[in-house]
Structure formats: C-alpha cells, structure tokens
Design a protein around this motif. Sequence first.
Motif: not given
Length: 369
Positions: A16-25, A72-81
Amino acid sequence: MKAIGVSPSRREVKLVDHPEPKLAAPDEVKLRMLDVGVCGTDKEICAFQYGTPPSGSEYIVLGHESLGEIVEVGKGVTRIKVGDLVISTVRRPCPHATCASCVHDRQDFCFTGDFTERGIKQQHGYMTELVVDREKYMNPVPRALRDVAVLVEPLTIAEKALIQVWDVQERLPWTPAAGRGKGHRAVVLGAGPVGLLGAMALQIRGFTTYVYSLEPEESPNAAAAKAIGATYVCAAATPIGDLPGKIGNIDLVYEATGAAQVAFELLKVLGTNGVFVLTGVPGRKGPIQLDADLLMRNLVLKNQLVFGTVNAGRDAFEAAIKDLSRFVERWPSAVRSLITRRYPLDAFADVLLGRPGGIKNVFSIEARS
Ligand SMILES: [Zn+2]
Ligand SMILES: [Zn+2]
C-alpha cells in the motif's frame, strides 16, 4: 511510502501507499525501519485468522519484530538520539485507569484485554519505511548487533518466561541465586526461532538443554540446536514417553509450538518440582483427549506448575538485548544461521503467502533516496 497492508474486510494482502508519519508530541521519535522479521503470527494475520486495522483504516500495516534507526527526535526526548538503533516493544496500554498493569507500563500483563499491538491489533506495524512512536517504547541496541538484532523481539518471549521461572523457583530452598540453570534439565518443544532462541537462553544459564521437534536430524533447525551445545531429539525417532529415560528429571519445559496435543503429552512427563511454560497459541480446532487424573495427580504430588506467557515488558527487552550479545560472542554462526534470508517489501507475496522455508525470514527495508 511503501508498506505491507492487510485488509481483513477485502481479504487482501498488498503493497500500500501509506502516508508518511510526522512527529506530533515532544516525546516522539521517528524511525527508519531496517529489518522486520516474519513469524507465524504474521502469516495467520495474512490468512485473516486475526489482525484488526486501526479505527478509520481499511488495512493494518503488518510487522511487529522490528529493528529501526532513529532519524528524528522530539524536544522532550532524553534517552535516545539520532543514529541509535532501537527495537520497539509491540503492545500498547489499554485506556482504563483501573488497569494496574497498563498504568504501570506493564501492558504485557493487561487485565482488560483492551490493549493494542503494533502490526497485530489496532495499531500499524513496522513493515514500512518510516514509523513514529513514543520514546518510552524504544529499546536501544548496540550497533555490533545490527545484523541479528531483528531476533530480539522473538527472544523476549523466552526472557519474560525465564524472569517468571526464577520468581517461581525461589520457592525451592536449594535453588542457587547464581548459575540458576546449573544441574537442571530443560526441554524446549519446537525448533522454530522462538524455540531455538529459548534454547540459547537456557544454555547460557547453565541448563542441560534438549530440543524436541519434528524437523529431521539433518535440518538447519537441528543443526542450530546442536551448534549451541543442546541435544536435538527428533520427534519422529523418539516418542515423548521415552524422554525421561533419556533425560532424567525434566525441571523445565519451554513450549514453543502451539500444538496442544504434543504439549499435554509432554506435561505428563514433567519432573518433580518442574515448571512448564506455554508460549504457543494453538489454532481453533476440536477438543483433544487428556489424561486429566494423571495430570492432576502429578501437578499435586510433584509440586508442578504450568503457566502461560505472552508478549514482553521493558525488562525482557533489555535482557534479550544483553543475552543476544552473549549469544553472538559464544555462537556467532549459529545465531546468524537463524536468519535464513532477507527480502525486499515487494516480495511480500512469496514470503507471507507462500512457503519460503528456512528458520527466520526477514524484510529488509531499503534506504530511501
Ligand atoms: Zn512474532
Ligand atoms: Zn490494561
């Protein structure tokens, strides 16, 4: 982007052609998928035996045995880069504040049954190019494990089982805290990936391990069992009733076939103070005959315990990642031999609907240009 979608309403498995997900939180991360393993669960979903799309979607993206790289990581991500390799857990909590398990991040023990699972139940899975998920579900894995890390998820089944086995066997006054398996005998029922990874986990803990399965002596499955120092017992040559004569007191059984008849035959020969762990999910067939008097007598007079286990929590993922490093150090070629072949997503029909054979087949998701 490309994804393998299963549509139960149309009874279709397709690219399937699945929509690309975006960071939302702020606590979300984006992963580029690298490898996704195929197992019996995926094949059953492709045969429409179960598998539920997320609400509002006509299909579910398949795949739960994953390896991804953080892009890609959200602003609140601390454990993973960015650049970390990670294995994602599969199950997500139910929405009920009354579920003590889910409230405490132990949705593998969910009380309500309203959990969701990526690639299985109401959440898209990993057989696609990019995925967004929360940091708390990510388990970092060393880059040295890149080529075999897709085996972590199927190994978590054994890790969760063994964590529980230790809890239970603390009841025995003589169980040593260290070298817990030493002097104990374990039978693994089934020589598929879950069984063979379970056998490795038992071997590394000092159990004398027997793998009992249908595959012939000259199969790659039997070869993998022997390569890790386990004894392979071919079911065609040895009836279950002969096992105690060959093995002695069976202290632990790790069932990994989903075949009820064989499992309960084996339960009959479980040893004194033995623990029998069920991990397979049998298909819905008719009832089978059981020697219930004998089983009940044994359970009581031999202090036996039978338990089932599903899915895994963070502790089992962390243990699996540690153990996989130890396996690779000790049996590098046997571990690699579990992965039979890597396929592109386009080969979905051959891999999911055909009979590709081998031990573990894997989709390798090619880098996006
Ligand atoms: Zn699986
Ligand atoms: Zn729950």
